[in-house]
Motif scaffolding. Structure first.
Motif, mmCIF file in Angstrom:
data_model
loop_
_atom_site.group_PDB
_atom_site.id
_atom_site.type_symbol
_atom_site.label_atom_id
_atom_site.label_comp_id
_atom_site.label_asym_id
_atom_site.label_seq_id
_atom_site.Cartn_x
_atom_site.Cartn_y
_atom_site.Cartn_z
ATOM 1 N N VAL A 84 0.857 -1.184 0.000
ATOM 2 C CA VAL A 84 0.000 0.000 0.000
ATOM 3 C C VAL A 84 0.894 1.234 0.000
ATOM 4 O O VAL A 84 1.798 1.364 0.817
ATOM 5 C CB VAL A 84 -0.927 0.022 1.236
ATOM 6 C CG1 VAL A 84 -1.674 1.351 1.328
ATOM 7 C CG2 VAL A 84 -1.903 -1.140 1.190
ATOM 8 N N LEU A 85 0.627 2.132 -0.923
ATOM 9 C CA LEU A 85 1.366 3.380 -1.002
ATOM 10 C C LEU A 85 0.564 4.526 -0.382
ATOM 11 O O LEU A 85 1.102 5.344 0.349
ATOM 12 C CB LEU A 85 1.692 3.672 -2.465
ATOM 13 C CG LEU A 85 2.732 4.708 -2.774
ATOM 14 C CD1 LEU A 85 4.068 4.358 -2.128
ATOM 15 C CD2 LEU A 85 2.907 4.834 -4.278
ATOM 16 N N TYR A 86 -0.741 4.566 -0.689
ATOM 17 C CA TYR A 86 -1.623 5.604 -0.165
ATOM 18 C C TYR A 86 -2.943 4.957 0.254
ATOM 19 O O TYR A 86 -3.679 4.447 -0.592
ATOM 20 C CB TYR A 86 -1.924 6.673 -1.224
ATOM 21 C CG TYR A 86 -0.703 7.380 -1.737
ATOM 22 C CD1 TYR A 86 -0.085 8.373 -0.986
ATOM 23 C CD2 TYR A 86 -0.159 7.059 -2.971
ATOM 24 C CE1 TYR A 86 1.044 9.030 -1.460
ATOM 25 C CE2 TYR A 86 0.969 7.702 -3.456
ATOM 26 C CZ TYR A 86 1.562 8.683 -2.692
ATOM 27 O OH TYR A 86 2.676 9.322 -3.172
ATOM 28 N N PRO A 87 -3.271 5.001 1.539
ATOM 29 C CA PRO A 87 -4.597 4.527 1.956
ATOM 30 C C PRO A 87 -5.660 5.520 1.501
ATOM 31 O O PRO A 87 -5.423 6.732 1.488
ATOM 32 C CB PRO A 87 -4.500 4.467 3.479
ATOM 33 C CG PRO A 87 -3.325 5.287 3.854
ATOM 34 C CD PRO A 87 -2.450 5.431 2.650
ATOM 35 N N LEU A 88 -6.802 5.011 1.110
ATOM 36 C CA LEU A 88 -7.934 5.844 0.710
ATOM 37 C C LEU A 88 -9.064 5.632 1.710
ATOM 38 O O LEU A 88 -9.079 4.624 2.422
ATOM 39 C CB LEU A 88 -8.404 5.467 -0.701
ATOM 40 C CG LEU A 88 -7.345 5.542 -1.805
ATOM 41 C CD1 LEU A 88 -7.913 5.015 -3.121
ATOM 42 C CD2 LEU A 88 -6.823 6.964 -1.965
ATOM 43 N N SER A 89 -10.003 6.550 1.738
ATOM 44 C CA SER A 89 -11.166 6.331 2.604
ATOM 45 C C SER A 89 -11.943 5.130 2.068
ATOM 46 O O SER A 89 -11.899 4.825 0.874
ATOM 47 C CB SER A 89 -12.042 7.576 2.648
ATOM 48 O OG SER A 89 -12.612 7.831 1.385
ATOM 49 N N ASN A 90 -12.635 4.440 2.965
ATOM 50 C CA ASN A 90 -13.421 3.285 2.552
ATOM 51 C C ASN A 90 -14.506 3.701 1.574
ATOM 52 O O ASN A 90 -15.046 4.812 1.668
ATOM 53 C CB ASN A 90 -14.058 2.607 3.762
ATOM 54 C CG ASN A 90 -13.058 1.826 4.590
ATOM 55 O OD1 ASN A 90 -11.867 1.809 4.292
ATOM 56 N ND2 ASN A 90 -13.540 1.190 5.634
ATOM 57 N N ALA A 91 -14.836 2.793 0.655
ATOM 58 C CA ALA A 91 -15.928 3.018 -0.290
ATOM 59 C C ALA A 91 -17.227 2.681 0.439
ATOM 60 O O ALA A 91 -17.616 1.527 0.526
ATOM 61 C CB ALA A 91 -15.749 2.161 -1.533
ATOM 62 N N LYS A 92 -17.850 3.706 0.998
ATOM 63 C CA LYS A 92 -19.098 3.533 1.747
ATOM 64 C C LYS A 92 -20.256 3.749 0.794
ATOM 65 O O LYS A 92 -20.389 4.820 0.213
ATOM 66 C CB LYS A 92 -19.165 4.520 2.912
ATOM 67 C CG LYS A 92 -18.098 4.260 3.948
ATOM 68 C CD LYS A 92 -18.174 5.245 5.093
ATOM 69 C CE LYS A 92 -17.062 4.940 6.080
ATOM 70 N NZ LYS A 92 -17.025 5.909 7.171
ATOM 71 N N GLY A 93 -21.063 2.706 0.642
ATOM 72 C CA GLY A 93 -22.180 2.808 -0.292
ATOM 73 C C GLY A 93 -21.726 3.013 -1.723
ATOM 74 O O GLY A 93 -22.463 3.503 -2.554
ATOM 75 N N GLY A 94 -20.482 2.676 -2.006
ATOM 76 C CA GLY A 94 -19.965 2.767 -3.370
ATOM 77 C C GLY A 94 -19.122 3.987 -3.665
ATOM 78 O O GLY A 94 -18.685 4.168 -4.794
ATOM 79 N N LEU A 95 -18.857 4.849 -2.660
ATOM 80 C CA LEU A 95 -18.096 6.064 -2.918
ATOM 81 C C LEU A 95 -16.981 6.248 -1.900
ATOM 82 O O LEU A 95 -17.209 6.190 -0.702
ATOM 83 C CB LEU A 95 -19.024 7.288 -2.884
ATOM 84 C CG LEU A 95 -18.375 8.643 -3.149
ATOM 85 C CD1 LEU A 95 -17.818 8.706 -4.575
ATOM 86 C CD2 LEU A 95 -19.378 9.762 -2.908
#
Length: 135
Positions: A84-95
């Motif tokens: 993992v290079l950059y964590p992203l926010s979780n895809a909540k409800g698809g976003l």
């Protein structure tokens, strides 16, 4: 008369500089996320230059309402996933919407990269959607 012409010319040049200063090419990178592990999930990733930051939007289709899927930018490819290079926010409800404190150019210099969506926090080893950054 020469002073008046010079003042008018200076004013026009300054106005053009201000107008030109407001016009800025914005770097945008978009690519598809493809289904993995028969998940039925696909999507799209969009990275947009935002000053010295990068806005990353991941849209995952066919998710159940309330779904919460971890997403990351990894080194490598969908076929050979790296760390993992950059964590992203979780895809909540698809976003998933994340601002990364790195310019888009610094991110793109690290290609090959991939955006990967995981089944869940508990089952992070199962990937449900993936997209390789365009090269």
């Amino acid at each position: 008369a020469a002073f008046i012409i010079a003042a008018i010319l200076y004013s026009v040049i300054k106005k053009q500089e201000r107008e030109a200063g407001q016009i800025k090419k914005v770097e945008v990178v978009e690519f598809a996320l493809k289904e993995q592990n028969a998940s039925g999930l696909t999507g799209k990733a969009t990275l947009v230059e935002a000053a010295e930051n990068t806005e990353v939007t991941v849209t995952v289709t066919n998710l159940f309402p309330g779904s919460n899927r971890p997403a990351h930018i990894h080194r490598g490819s969908c076929e050979a996933l790296g760390e993992v290079l950059y964590p992203l926010s979780n895809a909540k409800g698809g976003l998933s919407e994340t601002v990364i404190n790195t310019s888009i150019f610094d991110i793109l210099k690290q290609i090959p990269l991939v955006i990967n969506v995981h089944e869940s926090e508990e089952n992070a080893g199962t990937y449900v959607a993936c997209g390789n950054f365009p090269q």
